[in-house]
Design a protein around this motif. Structure first.
Motif, mmCIF file in Angstrom:
data_model
loop_
_atom_site.group_PDB
_atom_site.id
_atom_site.type_symbol
_atom_site.label_atom_id
_atom_site.label_comp_id
_atom_site.label_asym_id
_atom_site.label_seq_id
_atom_site.Cartn_x
_atom_site.Cartn_y
_atom_site.Cartn_z
ATOM 1 N N UNK A 70 -2.405 45.898 41.254
ATOM 2 C CA UNK A 70 -3.830 46.215 41.382
ATOM 3 C C UNK A 70 -4.690 45.139 40.725
ATOM 4 N N UNK A 71 -4.280 44.692 39.535
ATOM 5 C CA UNK A 71 -5.038 43.645 38.854
ATOM 6 C C UNK A 71 -5.103 42.400 39.731
ATOM 7 N N UNK A 72 -3.972 42.005 40.283
ATOM 8 C CA UNK A 72 -3.936 40.778 41.078
ATOM 9 C C UNK A 72 -4.699 40.928 42.385
ATOM 10 N N UNK A 73 -4.698 42.133 42.957
ATOM 11 C CA UNK A 73 -5.471 42.391 44.177
ATOM 12 C C UNK A 73 -6.961 42.217 43.935
ATOM 13 N N UNK A 74 -7.447 42.781 42.848
ATOM 14 C CA UNK A 74 -8.891 42.803 42.624
ATOM 15 C C UNK A 74 -9.418 41.590 41.870
ATOM 16 N N UNK A 75 -8.633 41.060 40.957
ATOM 17 C CA UNK A 75 -9.115 39.963 40.108
ATOM 18 C C UNK A 75 -8.641 38.602 40.619
ATOM 19 N N UNK A 76 -7.505 38.604 41.320
ATOM 20 C CA UNK A 76 -7.015 37.352 41.874
ATOM 21 C C UNK A 76 -6.356 36.432 40.865
ATOM 22 N N UNK A 77 -5.969 36.968 39.726
ATOM 23 C CA UNK A 77 -5.280 36.206 38.680
ATOM 24 C C UNK A 77 -3.960 36.891 38.343
ATOM 25 N N UNK A 78 -3.083 36.156 37.668
ATOM 26 C CA UNK A 78 -1.806 36.737 37.287
ATOM 27 C C UNK A 78 -1.997 37.876 36.292
ATOM 28 N N UNK A 79 -1.340 38.992 36.566
ATOM 29 C CA UNK A 79 -1.372 40.118 35.635
ATOM 30 C C UNK A 79 -0.449 39.852 34.461
ATOM 31 N N UNK A 80 -0.941 40.136 33.258
ATOM 32 C CA UNK A 80 -0.127 40.066 32.047
ATOM 33 C C UNK A 80 -0.156 41.468 31.440
ATOM 34 N N UNK A 81 0.961 42.151 31.580
ATOM 35 C CA UNK A 81 1.017 43.588 31.337
ATOM 36 C C UNK A 81 1.519 43.893 29.930
ATOM 37 N N UNK A 86 -10.825 49.640 36.418
ATOM 38 C CA UNK A 86 -11.131 48.232 36.226
ATOM 39 C C UNK A 86 -12.259 48.165 35.224
ATOM 40 N N UNK A 87 -11.993 47.557 34.096
ATOM 41 C CA UNK A 87 -12.961 47.483 33.014
ATOM 42 C C UNK A 87 -13.574 46.083 32.961
ATOM 43 N N UNK A 88 -14.881 46.032 32.898
ATOM 44 C CA UNK A 88 -15.602 44.765 32.774
ATOM 45 C C UNK A 88 -16.384 44.795 31.464
ATOM 46 N N UNK A 96 -11.546 38.078 25.780
ATOM 47 C CA UNK A 96 -10.198 38.639 25.863
ATOM 48 C C UNK A 96 -9.891 39.054 27.304
ATOM 49 N N UNK A 97 -8.603 39.307 27.561
ATOM 50 C CA UNK A 97 -8.219 39.654 28.922
ATOM 51 C C UNK A 97 -8.492 38.492 29.846
ATOM 52 N N UNK A 98 -8.989 38.785 31.031
ATOM 53 C CA UNK A 98 -9.397 37.748 31.980
ATOM 54 C C UNK A 98 -10.917 37.619 31.893
ATOM 55 N N UNK A 99 -11.370 36.988 30.785
ATOM 56 C CA UNK A 99 -12.810 36.868 30.522
ATOM 57 C C UNK A 99 -13.514 38.227 30.577
ATOM 58 N N UNK A 100 -12.880 39.200 29.945
ATOM 59 C CA UNK A 100 -13.482 40.528 29.845
ATOM 60 C C UNK A 100 -13.087 41.490 30.939
ATOM 61 N N UNK A 101 -12.254 41.075 31.873
ATOM 62 C CA UNK A 101 -11.776 41.967 32.926
ATOM 63 C C UNK A 101 -10.386 42.492 32.589
ATOM 64 N N UNK A 102 -10.208 43.795 32.770
ATOM 65 C CA UNK A 102 -8.934 44.444 32.464
ATOM 66 C C UNK A 102 -8.648 45.540 33.485
ATOM 67 N N UNK A 103 -7.374 45.870 33.639
ATOM 68 C CA UNK A 103 -6.953 47.131 34.242
ATOM 69 C C UNK A 103 -6.427 48.012 33.128
ATOM 70 N N UNK A 144 -4.016 41.369 30.052
ATOM 71 C CA UNK A 144 -5.188 41.772 30.842
ATOM 72 C C UNK A 144 -4.956 43.085 31.582
ATOM 73 N N UNK A 145 -3.739 43.590 31.523
ATOM 74 C CA UNK A 145 -3.378 44.852 32.178
ATOM 75 C C UNK A 145 -2.728 45.739 31.133
ATOM 76 N N UNK A 146 -3.412 46.813 30.766
ATOM 77 C CA UNK A 146 -2.980 47.666 29.660
ATOM 78 C C UNK A 146 -2.435 48.979 30.199
ATOM 79 N N UNK A 147 -1.154 49.231 29.917
ATOM 80 C CA UNK A 147 -0.523 50.486 30.322
ATOM 81 C C UNK A 147 -0.414 51.373 29.091
ATOM 82 N N UNK A 148 -1.134 52.475 29.119
ATOM 83 C CA UNK A 148 -1.181 53.391 27.977
ATOM 84 C C UNK A 148 0.024 54.327 28.007
ATOM 85 N N UNK A 149 0.464 54.791 26.842
ATOM 86 C CA UNK A 149 1.678 55.609 26.792
ATOM 87 C C UNK A 149 1.491 57.027 27.314
ATOM 88 N N UNK A 150 0.235 57.446 27.496
ATOM 89 C CA UNK A 150 -0.028 58.792 27.998
ATOM 90 C C UNK A 150 -1.419 58.822 28.624
#
Length: 333
Positions: A193-204, A153-155, A161-168, A268-274
């Motif tokens: 995980x994003x929705x559990x901790x941040x309480x907002x819709x994840x945009x992946x 969880x990045x703040x 950007x993201x959810x006011x600076x919050x990201x997974x 707000x949710x970034x999935x890296x390729x590796x």
């Protein structure tokens, strides 16, 4: 309110019981004192009388439950459960007893499995493998999930950007090599995980060095295939890809490179390729943007177990216990 303070407030609202098996490390007790003082969670600390006395000196851990793995009246229950869970591997009661006494993380996982605790936190003086292995053997993954992954969880301060600076960011910690199926699964877990901790819709955003076919390569195909799999298996997700990082985060770039996307420019949710990309990515943001990086937090297990860096501070343990407690709340719902 800082993000971690919001997590602590959530943890306090429905207190869970978290096990700390590293009684051989003084940081455990420094953290325990703060956790108990703030009312973040109920604590179980596993250790012998000698270990507790030697390492807790100077810290007030009144209120913590101390479990001696050599003299615990519940020990036989845990041995029986261990043998039951590992019967196919031929684990005997004697072997189970020896493993539990040698490695307290096994004891912690069995306490969770038997319903005597809600989660566990370890890793201050043990490797990631030592934390994950007992959890995989005894707790296993959630139904329908093939593997465990790790996210941060990045703040990011002063960031819109993201959810006011919050990201997974995922996976940054566990899987060195992932295929399209696993990337799609990581996307699903990361959104949850994003929705559990941040309480907002994840945009992946499924990240790559290509946006919507702008480059041709097997690595691009891997991500594009993961997007197709995710759309088919998890149609409820707001997910798009493959996207370059700027197309994922910056509205103007997203509109230019992926017009009409619900994710591009708003991820707000970034999935890296590796794992390589994810680990480098989170460390870059942490160091250059002076971002808070909470994790690695494990996802995919049937019950919450989380890892610590061996260079962690007591405050890091406090934060990870709070995060684990919130995961436990979600698992109970």
């Amino acid at each position: 309110m800082a993000f971690i303070d919001e997590i602590k407030a959530k943890a306090k609202a429905d207190k869970k019981t978290i096990v700390l098996p590293e009684s051989m490390d003084k940081r455990t007790f420094a953290a325990a004192e703060q956790i108990l003082k703030e009312g973040i969670a109920n604590l179980i600390i596993i250790g012998t009388k000698e270990e507790i006395e030697a390492n807790s000196e100077g810290y007030d851990i009144t209120g913590a439950t101390i479990v001696d793995p050599f003299n615990d009246p519940n020990k036989q229950k845990y041995i029986d459960k261990f043998v039951e869970l590992r019967a196919k591997k031929g684990v005997t009661p004697e072997q189970a007893k020896e493993m539990m006494e040698k490695d307290y993380m096994y004891y912690a996982c069995l306490m969770c499995k038997c319903g005597d605790a809600d989660g566990a936190v370890s890793g201050a003086c043990h490797s990631t493998g030592n934390t994950i292995r007992p959890a995989l053997q005894l707790l296993k993954t959630k139904p329908g999930i093939s593997s465990v992954s790790g996210f941060f969880l990045m703040e990011v301060p002063n960031c819109e950007l993201g959810e006011n600076g919050l990201f997974v960011f995922a996976d940054c910690a566990v899987n060195p090599d992932v295929d399209s199926e696993k990337l799609a699964e990581i996307a699903k877990l990361s959104a949850e995980s994003f929705e559990t901790f941040v309480g907002k819709e994840a945009k992946v955003a499924m990240l790559s060095f290509s946006t919507k076919g702008s480059a041709k390569h097997d690595n691009v195909d891997k991500v594009a295939n993961a997007v197709a799999i995710a759309h088919e298996k998890y149609p409820e997700l707001t997910l798009d890809g493959e996207l370059q990082l700027d197309a994922a985060l910056v509205p103007e770039v997203g509109e230019l490179k992926a017009p009409g996307s619900k994710v591009a420019g708003h991820a707000n949710t970034l999935v890296f390729p590796s794992l390589e990309a994810g680990n480098i990515g989170y460390k870059l943001v942490q160091r250059l943007a002076k971002a808070g990086a909470y994790g690695p937090i494990l996802q995919g297990l049937s019950l919450p177990v989380n890892d610590l860096s061996r260079g962690c501070y007591a405050e890091d343990i406090v934060g990870t216990v709070a995060l684990t407690a919130v995961q436990a709340q979600n698992a109970a719902n």
